[in-house]
Scaffold this active site. Structure first.
Site, PDB file in Angstrom:
ATOM      1  N   LEU A   1      14.520 -35.417 -36.714  1.00 36.64           N
ATOM      2  CA  LEU A   1      15.875 -34.413 -36.511  1.00 36.64           C
ATOM      3  C   LEU A   1      17.039 -35.272 -36.295  1.00 36.64           C
ATOM      4  O   LEU A   1      17.153 -36.123 -35.542  1.00 36.64           O
ATOM      5  CB  LEU A   1      15.311 -33.481 -35.696  1.00 36.64           C
ATOM      6  CG  LEU A   1      16.344 -32.120 -35.499  1.00 36.64           C
ATOM      7  CD1 LEU A   1      15.440 -31.224 -34.752  1.00 36.64           C
ATOM      8  CD2 LEU A   1      17.441 -32.545 -34.643  1.00 36.64           C
TER       9      LEU A   1
ATOM     10  N   ASN B   1      23.299 -37.360 -32.528  1.00 37.89           N
ATOM     11  CA  ASN B   1      24.563 -38.085 -33.101  1.00 37.89           C
ATOM     12  C   ASN B   1      25.651 -37.183 -32.801  1.00 37.89           C
ATOM     13  O   ASN B   1      26.839 -37.779 -32.904  1.00 37.89           O
ATOM     14  CB  ASN B   1      24.058 -38.403 -34.628  1.00 37.89           C
ATOM     15  CG  ASN B   1      25.497 -38.580 -35.562  1.00 37.89           C
ATOM     16  OD1 ASN B   1      26.016 -39.770 -35.221  1.00 37.89           O
ATOM     17  ND2 ASN B   1      25.755 -37.711 -36.027  1.00 37.89           N
TER      18      ASN B   1
ATOM     19  N   TYR C   1      36.581 -37.577 -23.278  1.00 33.10           N
ATOM     20  CA  TYR C   1      35.520 -38.233 -24.409  1.00 33.10           C
ATOM     21  C   TYR C   1      34.860 -39.400 -23.916  1.00 33.10           C
ATOM     22  O   TYR C   1      33.616 -39.375 -23.797  1.00 33.10           O
ATOM     23  CB  TYR C   1      36.244 -38.578 -25.617  1.00 33.10           C
ATOM     24  CG  TYR C   1      35.422 -39.183 -26.679  1.00 33.10           C
ATOM     25  CD1 TYR C   1      34.557 -38.498 -27.337  1.00 33.10           C
ATOM     26  CD2 TYR C   1      35.649 -40.608 -27.081  1.00 33.10           C
ATOM     27  CE1 TYR C   1      33.490 -39.172 -28.000  1.00 33.10           C
ATOM     28  CE2 TYR C   1      34.916 -41.253 -28.038  1.00 33.10           C
ATOM     29  CZ  TYR C   1      33.750 -40.353 -28.550  1.00 33.10           C
ATOM     30  OH  TYR C   1      32.982 -40.983 -29.182  1.00 33.10           O
TER      31      TYR C   1
ATOM     32  N   LYS D   1      30.892 -40.092 -22.832  1.00 35.89           N
ATOM     33  CA  LYS D   1      29.987 -41.249 -23.614  1.00 35.89           C
ATOM     34  C   LYS D   1      29.501 -42.086 -22.398  1.00 35.89           C
ATOM     35  O   LYS D   1      28.358 -42.602 -22.511  1.00 35.89           O
ATOM     36  CB  LYS D   1      30.905 -41.884 -24.439  1.00 35.89           C
ATOM     37  CG  LYS D   1      31.217 -41.024 -25.801  1.00 35.89           C
ATOM     38  CD  LYS D   1      29.931 -40.607 -26.612  1.00 35.89           C
ATOM     39  CE  LYS D   1      30.275 -39.717 -27.760  1.00 35.89           C
ATOM     40  NZ  LYS D   1      28.962 -39.253 -28.739  1.00 35.89           N
TER      41      LYS D   1
HETATM   42  N1  LIG Z   1      33.737 -42.355 -35.937  1.00 34.29           N
HETATM   43  C1  LIG Z   1      33.977 -43.241 -34.651  1.00 34.29           C
HETATM   44  O1  LIG Z   1      34.931 -44.029 -34.788  1.00 34.29           O
HETATM   45  C2  LIG Z   1      33.101 -43.127 -33.691  1.00 34.29           C
HETATM   46  C3  LIG Z   1      33.085 -44.319 -32.922  1.00 34.29           C
HETATM   47  C4  LIG Z   1      32.191 -44.232 -31.815  1.00 34.29           C
HETATM   48  C5  LIG Z   1      31.033 -43.313 -31.760  1.00 34.29           C
HETATM   49  N2  LIG Z   1      31.275 -42.345 -32.517  1.00 34.29           N
HETATM   50  C6  LIG Z   1      30.053 -41.131 -32.584  1.00 34.29           C
HETATM   51  O2  LIG Z   1      29.297 -40.963 -33.574  1.00 34.29           O
HETATM   52  C7  LIG Z   1      28.883 -39.761 -33.540  1.00 34.29           C
HETATM   53  C8  LIG Z   1      29.266 -39.201 -35.027  1.00 34.29           C
HETATM   54  O3  LIG Z   1      30.606 -39.407 -35.340  1.00 34.29           O
HETATM   55  P1  LIG Z   1      31.361 -39.340 -36.666  1.00 34.29           P
HETATM   56  O4  LIG Z   1      32.428 -40.477 -36.622  1.00 34.29           O
HETATM   57  O5  LIG Z   1      30.060 -39.384 -37.711  1.00 34.29           O
HETATM   58  O6  LIG Z   1      32.183 -38.008 -36.677  1.00 34.29           O
HETATM   59  P2  LIG Z   1      32.262 -36.994 -37.940  1.00 34.29           P
HETATM   60  O7  LIG Z   1      32.379 -37.689 -39.240  1.00 34.29           O
HETATM   61  O8  LIG Z   1      33.348 -35.919 -37.413  1.00 34.29           O
HETATM   62  O9  LIG Z   1      30.906 -35.963 -37.881  1.00 34.29           O
HETATM   63  C9  LIG Z   1      30.690 -35.324 -36.787  1.00 34.29           C
HETATM   64  C10 LIG Z   1      29.215 -34.514 -37.188  1.00 34.29           C
HETATM   65  O10 LIG Z   1      28.679 -33.852 -36.011  1.00 34.29           O
HETATM   66  C11 LIG Z   1      28.911 -32.500 -36.452  1.00 34.29           C
HETATM   67  N3  LIG Z   1      29.251 -31.517 -35.517  1.00 34.29           N
HETATM   68  C12 LIG Z   1      30.510 -31.581 -34.853  1.00 34.29           C
HETATM   69  N4  LIG Z   1      30.751 -30.392 -34.065  1.00 34.29           N
HETATM   70  C13 LIG Z   1      29.355 -30.017 -34.027  1.00 34.29           C
HETATM   71  C14 LIG Z   1      28.871 -28.797 -33.204  1.00 34.29           C
HETATM   72  N5  LIG Z   1      29.604 -28.006 -32.135  1.00 34.29           N
HETATM   73  N6  LIG Z   1      27.769 -28.347 -33.466  1.00 34.29           N
HETATM   74  C15 LIG Z   1      26.814 -29.091 -34.159  1.00 34.29           C
HETATM   75  N7  LIG Z   1      27.440 -29.998 -35.070  1.00 34.29           N
HETATM   76  C16 LIG Z   1      28.419 -30.416 -34.967  1.00 34.29           C
HETATM   77  C17 LIG Z   1      29.649 -32.277 -37.668  1.00 34.29           C
HETATM   78  O11 LIG Z   1      29.135 -31.411 -38.580  1.00 34.29           O
HETATM   79  P3  LIG Z   1      29.706 -29.738 -38.645  1.00 34.29           P
HETATM   80  O12 LIG Z   1      31.329 -29.896 -38.621  1.00 34.29           O
HETATM   81  O13 LIG Z   1      29.221 -29.463 -39.979  1.00 34.29           O
HETATM   82  O14 LIG Z   1      29.149 -29.203 -37.413  1.00 34.29           O
HETATM   83  C18 LIG Z   1      29.348 -33.788 -38.310  1.00 34.29           C
HETATM   84  O15 LIG Z   1      28.182 -33.433 -38.974  1.00 34.29           O
HETATM   85  C19 LIG Z   1      29.719 -38.954 -32.407  1.00 34.29           C
HETATM   86  O16 LIG Z   1      28.722 -38.808 -31.542  1.00 34.29           O
HETATM   87  C20 LIG Z   1      30.685 -39.690 -32.323  1.00 34.29           C
HETATM   88  O17 LIG Z   1      31.304 -39.586 -30.750  1.00 34.29           O
HETATM   89  C21 LIG Z   1      32.076 -42.226 -33.643  1.00 34.29           C
END
Ligand SMILES: NC(=O)c1ccc[n+]([C@@H]2O[C@H](COP(=O)([O-])OP(=O)(O)OC[C@H]3O[C@@H](n4cnc5c(N)ncnc54)[C@H](OP(=O)(O)O)[C@@H]3O)[C@@H](O)[C@H]2O)c1
Length: 272
Positions: free
Chosen positions: A5, A86, A151, A155
């Protein structure tokens, strides 16, 4: 039948990971809010890889979402052998000016739902004496970040929580991993509103800043999973950054980051 999942599977790191897991023939349960995108992925991944793909459209910023997801997997008899927490959102700007409701929704998604998902799915894994839970944190977990305060703190919670539970789970044969990506090119900044006028000083320009792609991050996550790591920072430069940050007092880091953010903001406000 066994399933993996993945939350936040409709975009970014979660989508890249789901696609790579499908290549590895994992049956999948995809979770996010965007049902249309998840349905499209289900169709495509089932056809391409001959695996079982299910999805649950859920909003994990709602307190009862984790429970609903767990009940659905039980009713359908999907054995969740691996869980990747995630889904996450960021927020940026001066804390006192941000919407309190949005900050609390962030904590529900990044922390409370992650705890609930871990709790619910861990129990059957312990009984089976097998399973994997991966919690996605961030480089932001390792120091306080002014103007991204909630944020970064959320984390830091994910880090401390996962590291502790990972040790508790050792005797039960359940593998927990804290996985920390750095800057990754996804929709994350847009979703967090980090590119808006007030918090533009926080956004990183993907053209110039060192970043990974979601696919690179997903590859590193899988390598860390394969080698049963309990803690993993994605990206060579991020691993170096992690070591440097660990040497400095948090107060020094916070002061430096606050000053550099204000300087960047002042430069952006100057008429050209
Ligand atoms: N991008 C970065 O630079 C970065 C750096 C460090 C850590 N991270 C971490 O990596 C993880 C993924 O981030 P990402 O960069 O892939 O972000 P992203 O492209 O914005 O994707 C986020 C995902 O989470 C889902 N999501 C958001 N709000 C939600 C909610 N309320 N309920 C259920 N699903 C939800 C979104 O889908 P829906 O909108 O369809 O719900 C999407 O599938 C996060 O935990 C983030 O903190 C990211």
């Amino acid at each position: 039948m066994k399933y993996t999942l993945v939350t936040g599977a409709s975009a970014g790191i979660g989508e890249a990971l789901a696609r790579k897991l499908a290549q590895r023939k994992h049956n999948l349960v995809l979770v996010a809010r965007n049902a249309e995108k998840l349905a499209e992925m289900r169709k495509q991944l089932q056809q391409q890889y001959g695996i079982q793909v299910a999805f649950i459209a859920a909003d994990l910023s709602k307190p009862d979402a984790a429970d609903q997801i767990f009940r659905e997997t039980q009713q359908q008899n999907w054995e969740i052998d691996a869980l990747v927490n995630n889904a996450g959102i960021g927020s940026g700007g001066e804390f006192a000016t941000l919407s309190l409701a949005s900050e609390l929704a962030l904590l529900q998604l990044n922390n409370a739902s992650l705890v609930a998902m871990t709790h619910l799915f861990l129990k059957p894994m312990r009984e089976r004496r097998r399973g994997t839970i991966i919690n996605v944190a961030s480089m932001a977990a390792f120091a306080p970040i002014p103007y991204m305060a909630t944020y970064a703190a959320s984390k830091a919670f994910v880090r401390a929580f996962t590291e502790a539970i990972a040790e508790e789970c050792q005797p039960y044969g359940v593998h927990l991993m804290l996985f920390a990506p750095g800057l990754t090119k996804t929709n994350f900044n847009e979703s967090a509103g980090i590119n808006n006028e007030k918090s533009i000083g926080l956004s990183s320009d993907y053209q110039t800043a060192v970043h990974q792609t979601a696919e690179e991050v997903a590859d590193e996550l899988l390598q860390a999973w394969d080698t049963k790591k309990q803690f993993y920072v994605s990206g060579r430069r991020n691993r170096l950054g992690f070591r440097l940050v660990a040497l400095m007092p948090h107060t020094t880091i916070a002061r430096y980051m606050a000053r550099s953010y204000r300087k960047k903001l002042a430069q952006q406000s100057l008429p050209s």
